[in-house]
Design a protein around this motif. Structure first.
Motif, PDB file in Angstrom:
ATOM      1  N   LEU A 205      80.366  51.877 107.589  1.00  0.00           N
ATOM      2  CA  LEU A 205      80.237  51.495 106.230  1.00  0.00           C
ATOM      3  C   LEU A 205      79.329  50.539 106.414  1.00  0.00           C
ATOM      4  N   GLU A 206      80.077  49.427 106.510  1.00  0.00           N
ATOM      5  CA  GLU A 206      79.610  48.198 107.082  1.00  0.00           C
ATOM      6  C   GLU A 206      77.650  48.583 108.255  1.00  0.00           C
ATOM      7  N   VAL A 207      78.313  48.919 109.129  1.00  0.00           N
ATOM      8  CA  VAL A 207      77.417  48.711 109.885  1.00  0.00           C
ATOM      9  C   VAL A 207      75.471  49.496 109.260  1.00  0.00           C
ATOM     10  N   VAL A 208      76.061  50.764 108.720  1.00  0.00           N
ATOM     11  CA  VAL A 208      74.719  51.590 108.421  1.00  0.00           C
ATOM     12  C   VAL A 208      74.027  50.188 107.130  1.00  0.00           C
ATOM     13  N   GLU A 209      74.912  49.812 106.722  1.00  0.00           N
ATOM     14  CA  GLU A 209      74.562  48.675 105.445  1.00  0.00           C
ATOM     15  C   GLU A 209      73.906  47.632 106.492  1.00  0.00           C
ATOM     16  N   ILE A 210      74.149  47.031 107.886  1.00  0.00           N
ATOM     17  CA  ILE A 210      73.285  46.312 108.437  1.00  0.00           C
ATOM     18  C   ILE A 210      71.770  46.363 109.586  1.00  0.00           C
ATOM     19  N   TYR A 211      71.548  47.755 109.527  1.00  0.00           N
ATOM     20  CA  TYR A 211      70.999  48.774 109.759  1.00  0.00           C
ATOM     21  C   TYR A 211      69.888  48.885 108.244  1.00  0.00           C
ATOM     22  N   ARG A 212      70.593  48.675 107.346  1.00  0.00           N
ATOM     23  CA  ARG A 212      69.514  49.144 106.178  1.00  0.00           C
ATOM     24  C   ARG A 212      68.956  48.209 106.183  1.00  0.00           C
ATOM     25  N   LYS A 213      69.540  46.378 106.079  1.00  0.00           N
ATOM     26  CA  LYS A 213      69.186  45.628 106.125  1.00  0.00           C
ATOM     27  C   LYS A 213      68.245  44.996 107.096  1.00  0.00           C
ATOM     28  N   LEU A 214      68.309  45.546 108.221  1.00  0.00           N
ATOM     29  CA  LEU A 214      67.402  45.302 109.154  1.00  0.00           C
ATOM     30  C   LEU A 214      66.300  45.858 108.665  1.00  0.00           C
ATOM     31  N   GLY A 215      66.424  47.470 108.352  1.00  0.00           N
ATOM     32  CA  GLY A 215      64.958  48.496 108.345  1.00  0.00           C
ATOM     33  C   GLY A 215      65.350  48.961 109.454  1.00  0.00           C
ATOM     34  N   ASP A 216      65.846  48.768 110.007  1.00  0.00           N
ATOM     35  CA  ASP A 216      66.042  49.452 111.702  1.00  0.00           C
ATOM     36  C   ASP A 216      66.522  51.374 111.292  1.00  0.00           C
ATOM     37  N   ILE A 217      65.507  51.763 111.020  1.00  0.00           N
ATOM     38  CA  ILE A 217      65.342  53.114 110.676  1.00  0.00           C
ATOM     39  C   ILE A 217      66.073  53.846 111.542  1.00  0.00           C
ATOM     40  N   LYS A 218      65.917  53.630 112.458  1.00  0.00           N
ATOM     41  CA  LYS A 218      65.923  54.746 114.172  1.00  0.00           C
ATOM     42  C   LYS A 218      67.775  54.457 113.700  1.00  0.00           C
ATOM     43  N   SER A 219      68.187  52.987 113.633  1.00  0.00           N
ATOM     44  CA  SER A 219      70.061  53.208 113.841  1.00  0.00           C
ATOM     45  C   SER A 219      70.079  53.458 113.195  1.00  0.00           C
ATOM     46  N   MET A 220      69.841  52.991 112.228  1.00  0.00           N
ATOM     47  CA  MET A 220      70.614  53.108 110.893  1.00  0.00           C
ATOM     48  C   MET A 220      70.586  55.148 110.421  1.00  0.00           C
TER      49      MET A 220
END
Length: 278
Positions: A48-63
């Motif tokens: 859960l925390e990982v996906v939220e971090i990628y969302r904040k970064l705007g890193d769509i591929k990693s998200m």
């Protein structure tokens, strides 16, 4: 990260962006969490925390990769699915990308029974695809979640709104108008035969519709009246369980409420089946 993999949006209150100063800290945190998941894929809070971090970064591929991995090991809640889907909707423009949104919705509705997800699914179809596709999706939603006592009426209301909107496109008493009235009446009949919270409001809308129909056009209200009265009786049996589920917090107590609720529902279904055979 490639610039094409960076999510961008014009929404002022968008939560997918972070300041440059935060990016490095978030990336380091993500790297640490990725290491934890390498050792143990069953860490729900870490996913859960990982996906939220990628969302904040705007890193769509990693998200996307993080969400896919998350869903591989856990069913995702409606809140998580809708967050992912809404992120994807913001950046989808091509027909293939929009079809991918449909695929995500299909995955979402298989994890949990969620009226909220079905509503978003239907609304998305309504805004991006032909009306036939919307009706098809709505019917799937009704067959899956239309019996949801507490929220199912939201899907039925949407069906009625669609049919009433189509009715307004035709001149009263024309053949097309009459054909559409049949569909509107059928929508009310179907909804009012299902025990749903606040169904009295839907019944009032039905009575209002009947009162507004031209005097030259008559319908037989008896089947709808009968179905409504039967559903209302069933709702009175369900009501205590629904009230308890809304306020109870203890997991064990909730489990016992659900068990008893399911038992009562099965008994009623058996009784109805016997009545139909007679």
């Amino acid at each position: 990260m490639d610039k094409n993999d960076k999510m961008t949006t014009s929404d002022e209150d968008d939560d997918l962006s972070s300041s440059d100063g935060e990016d490095k800290e978030l990336e380091e945190r993500a790297s640490l969490l990725e290491g934890e998941l390498m050792n143990n894929k069953y860490l729900y809070e870490v996913h859960l925390e990982v996906v939220e971090i990628y969302r904040k970064l705007g890193d769509i591929k990693s998200m996307r990769a993080a969400y896919d991995r998350f869903s591989e090991y856990f069913p995702l809640t409606s809140t998580i699915w809708l967050a992912w889907i809404k992120d994807e909707i913001k950046i989808s423009t091509s027909s293939s990308e929009k079809k991918n949104i449909l695929a995500l919705f299909e995955r979402a509705v298989k994890d949990y029974l969620s009226v909220d997800v079905w509503l978003e699914y239907v609304q998305y179809c309504l805004g991006n695809f032909e009306l036939d596709e919307t009706y098809k999706t709505l019917e799937k939603g009704l067959s899956t979640a239309g019996l949801h006592t507490n929220q199912g009426s939201l899907l039925w209301d949407l069906l009625r709104e669609l049919e009433l909107t189509q009715l307004a496109l035709h001149e009263p008493l024309t053949d097309k108008w009459k054909q559409q009235v049949v569909k509107v009446v059928d929508a009310f009949k179907r909804q009012l035969s299902v025990p749903l919270m606040h169904m009295e409001s839907s019944y009032s809308e039905w009575k209002e519709l009947v009162g507004k129909l031209p005097s030259e056009y008559t319908i037989d209200p008896k089947p709808i009246e009968w179905g409504y009265q039967q559903a209302l009786k069933t709702l009175k049996t369900y009501q205590p369980f629904e009230d308890q589920l809304l306020i109870e917090q203890d997991e064990e107590t909730l489990y016992n409420i659900y068990k008893e609720y399911i038992k009562v529902t099965k008994i009623l279904l058996l009784l109805y089946a016997c009545m139909k055979e007679q």
